[in-house]
Write a protein that holds these residues in place. Structure first.
Motif, mmCIF file in Angstrom:
data_model
loop_
_atom_site.group_PDB
_atom_site.id
_atom_site.type_symbol
_atom_site.label_atom_id
_atom_site.label_comp_id
_atom_site.label_asym_id
_atom_site.label_seq_id
_atom_site.Cartn_x
_atom_site.Cartn_y
_atom_site.Cartn_z
ATOM 1 N N PRO A 47 0.854 -1.203 0.000
ATOM 2 C CA PRO A 47 0.000 0.000 0.000
ATOM 3 C C PRO A 47 0.885 1.247 0.000
ATOM 4 C CG PRO A 47 0.062 -0.970 2.186
ATOM 5 C CD PRO A 47 0.777 -1.929 1.267
ATOM 6 N N ALA A 48 0.417 2.298 -0.655
ATOM 7 C CA ALA A 48 1.189 3.545 -0.721
ATOM 8 C C ALA A 48 1.035 4.321 0.580
ATOM 9 C CB ALA A 48 0.723 4.384 -1.897
ATOM 10 N N VAL A 49 2.155 4.583 1.246
ATOM 11 C CA VAL A 49 2.176 5.342 2.494
ATOM 12 C C VAL A 49 3.008 6.598 2.247
ATOM 13 C CG1 VAL A 49 2.789 5.309 4.949
ATOM 14 C CG2 VAL A 49 2.001 3.202 3.837
ATOM 15 N N SER A 50 2.433 7.752 2.569
ATOM 16 C CA SER A 50 3.093 9.029 2.298
ATOM 17 C C SER A 50 4.278 9.281 3.223
ATOM 18 C CB SER A 50 2.095 10.182 2.463
ATOM 19 O OG SER A 50 1.811 10.392 3.841
ATOM 20 N N VAL A 51 5.048 10.285 2.888
ATOM 21 C CA VAL A 51 6.099 10.753 3.786
ATOM 22 C C VAL A 51 5.435 11.449 4.975
ATOM 23 C CG1 VAL A 51 7.790 11.012 1.946
ATOM 24 C CG2 VAL A 51 6.367 12.950 2.585
ATOM 25 N N PRO A 52 6.105 11.529 6.127
ATOM 26 C CA PRO A 52 5.528 12.217 7.277
ATOM 27 C C PRO A 52 5.186 13.670 6.950
ATOM 28 C CG PRO A 52 7.395 10.903 7.967
ATOM 29 C CD PRO A 52 7.383 10.881 6.463
ATOM 30 N N ALA A 53 4.070 14.112 7.524
ATOM 31 C CA ALA A 53 3.588 15.479 7.301
ATOM 32 C C ALA A 53 2.961 15.992 8.590
ATOM 33 C CB ALA A 53 2.564 15.492 6.177
ATOM 34 N N ALA A 54 2.652 17.286 8.607
ATOM 35 C CA ALA A 54 2.014 17.904 9.772
ATOM 36 C C ALA A 54 0.636 17.303 10.001
ATOM 37 C CB ALA A 54 1.908 19.408 9.577
ATOM 38 N N ARG A 55 0.276 17.132 11.255
ATOM 39 C CA ARG A 55 -1.030 16.633 11.672
ATOM 40 C C ARG A 55 -1.727 17.768 12.421
ATOM 41 N NH1 ARG A 55 -2.907 14.694 16.509
ATOM 42 N NH2 ARG A 55 -4.526 13.114 16.414
ATOM 43 N N ALA A 56 -3.011 17.954 12.162
ATOM 44 C CA ALA A 56 -3.768 19.009 12.852
ATOM 45 C C ALA A 56 -4.417 18.443 14.112
ATOM 46 C CB ALA A 56 -4.833 19.582 11.926
ATOM 47 N N PRO A 57 -4.378 19.119 15.254
ATOM 48 C CA PRO A 57 -3.807 20.446 15.450
ATOM 49 C C PRO A 57 -2.306 20.416 15.721
ATOM 50 C CG PRO A 57 -4.828 19.757 17.476
ATOM 51 C CD PRO A 57 -5.064 18.657 16.471
ATOM 52 N N SER A 58 -1.736 19.228 16.022
ATOM 53 C CA SER A 58 -0.300 19.127 16.263
ATOM 54 C C SER A 58 0.138 17.694 16.032
ATOM 55 C CB SER A 58 0.042 19.556 17.691
ATOM 56 O OG SER A 58 -0.493 18.629 18.617
ATOM 57 N N GLY A 59 1.426 17.506 15.912
ATOM 58 C CA GLY A 59 1.964 16.169 15.720
ATOM 59 C C GLY A 59 2.328 15.911 14.275
ATOM 60 N N ARG A 60 2.482 14.630 13.954
ATOM 61 C CA ARG A 60 2.884 14.211 12.617
ATOM 62 C C ARG A 60 2.006 13.047 12.179
ATOM 63 N NH1 ARG A 60 5.610 17.718 9.923
ATOM 64 N NH2 ARG A 60 7.022 16.256 8.932
ATOM 65 N N LYS A 61 1.911 12.848 10.868
ATOM 66 C CA LYS A 61 1.068 11.778 10.327
ATOM 67 C C LYS A 61 1.645 11.281 9.018
ATOM 68 C CE LYS A 61 -1.856 14.643 7.414
ATOM 69 N NZ LYS A 61 -3.194 14.944 6.968
ATOM 70 N N VAL A 62 1.175 10.099 8.613
ATOM 71 C CA VAL A 62 1.343 9.598 7.256
ATOM 72 C C VAL A 62 -0.054 9.305 6.739
ATOM 73 C CG1 VAL A 62 3.672 8.645 7.500
ATOM 74 C CG2 VAL A 62 1.703 7.209 8.049
ATOM 75 N N THR A 63 -0.196 9.310 5.425
ATOM 76 C CA THR A 63 -1.475 8.998 4.793
ATOM 77 C C THR A 63 -1.320 7.730 3.967
ATOM 78 O OG1 THR A 63 -2.097 11.328 4.701
ATOM 79 C CG2 THR A 63 -3.257 9.837 3.200
ATOM 80 N N VAL A 64 -2.228 6.789 4.171
ATOM 81 C CA VAL A 64 -2.292 5.591 3.339
ATOM 82 C C VAL A 64 -3.238 5.928 2.196
ATOM 83 C CG1 VAL A 64 -2.899 3.148 3.242
ATOM 84 C CG2 VAL A 64 -1.879 4.095 5.335
ATOM 85 N N SER A 65 -2.740 5.824 0.969
ATOM 86 C CA SER A 65 -3.538 6.182 -0.207
ATOM 87 C C SER A 65 -4.745 5.270 -0.360
ATOM 88 C CB SER A 65 -2.687 6.085 -1.476
ATOM 89 O OG SER A 65 -1.663 7.041 -1.453
ATOM 90 N N ALA A 66 -5.754 5.779 -1.038
ATOM 91 C CA ALA A 66 -6.959 4.989 -1.318
ATOM 92 C C ALA A 66 -6.565 3.687 -2.024
ATOM 93 C CB ALA A 66 -7.916 5.790 -2.193
ATOM 94 N N ILE A 67 -7.309 2.640 -1.720
ATOM 95 C CA ILE A 67 -7.062 1.330 -2.311
ATOM 96 C C ILE A 67 -8.241 0.989 -3.212
ATOM 97 C CG2 ILE A 67 -6.853 -1.140 -1.801
ATOM 98 C CD1 ILE A 67 -5.417 -0.225 0.802
ATOM 99 N N GLY A 68 -7.944 0.667 -4.457
ATOM 100 C CA GLY A 68 -9.001 0.332 -5.401
ATOM 101 C C GLY A 68 -8.925 -1.094 -5.893
ATOM 102 N N ASP A 69 -7.884 -1.826 -5.487
ATOM 103 C CA ASP A 69 -7.685 -3.160 -6.042
ATOM 104 C C ASP A 69 -7.225 -4.182 -5.007
ATOM 105 O OD1 ASP A 69 -5.186 -2.061 -5.624
ATOM 106 O OD2 ASP A 69 -4.379 -2.674 -7.567
ATOM 107 N N GLY A 70 -7.787 -4.111 -3.795
ATOM 108 C CA GLY A 70 -7.470 -5.110 -2.784
ATOM 109 C C GLY A 70 -8.077 -6.450 -3.169
ATOM 110 N N ALA A 71 -7.416 -7.523 -2.835
ATOM 111 C CA ALA A 71 -7.873 -8.870 -3.199
ATOM 112 C C ALA A 71 -8.499 -9.579 -2.002
ATOM 113 C CB ALA A 71 -6.701 -9.680 -3.725
#
Length: 122
Positions: A47-71
């Motif tokens: 699965p595509a996982v983003s680089v760390p980014a700002a999280r609101a209101p504080s902290g850090r996060k990654v985003t797992v991209s939408a999945i359209g073809d899970g088996a």
């Protein structure tokens, strides 16, 4: 006032980016890697996982991209997702889905993008 440098927070979510190489949809929330395999109803490799980014209101996060073809590999009701590191046989993160997903063996499943974050200090 408390403080944590972004580098401290990034190392937690960076581990997800670097090591999460399979997403499972599960019939229950797993407690470890072995339980993930038992509860798994389907998978998405790399699965595509983003680089760390700002999280609101504080902290850090990654985003797992939408999945359209899970088996789907079994019949059942998926209630959770689980991200695992198959190389080190570790459950890295798990959480309830927004809605239960009825699946059948051989089907394809989809999931919207979602964030995994670590809040900043209080």
């Amino acid at each position: 006032m408390s403080f944590l440098n972004s580098l401290v927070l990034d190392n937690g979510v960076q581990y997800l980016k670097d090591h999460a190489n399979r997403l499972h949809i599960c019939s229950s929330q797993p407690a470890d890697y072995a339980a993930t395999l038992v509860a798994s109803l389907g998978t998405k490799n790399t699965p595509a996982v983003s680089v760390p980014a700002a999280r609101a209101p504080s902290g850090r996060k990654v985003t797992v991209s939408a999945i359209g073809d899970g088996a789907c590999s079994a019949n059942g009701d998926a209630s959770h997702w689980a991200l695992v590191d198959t190389v080190n046989t570790r459950l890295l993160a798990a959480m309830a889905l927004d809605a239960v997903l009825a699946v059948n063996n051989g089907d394809t499943f989809t999931l919207p993008a979602f964030d995994i974050g670590i809040p900043g200090p209080a």
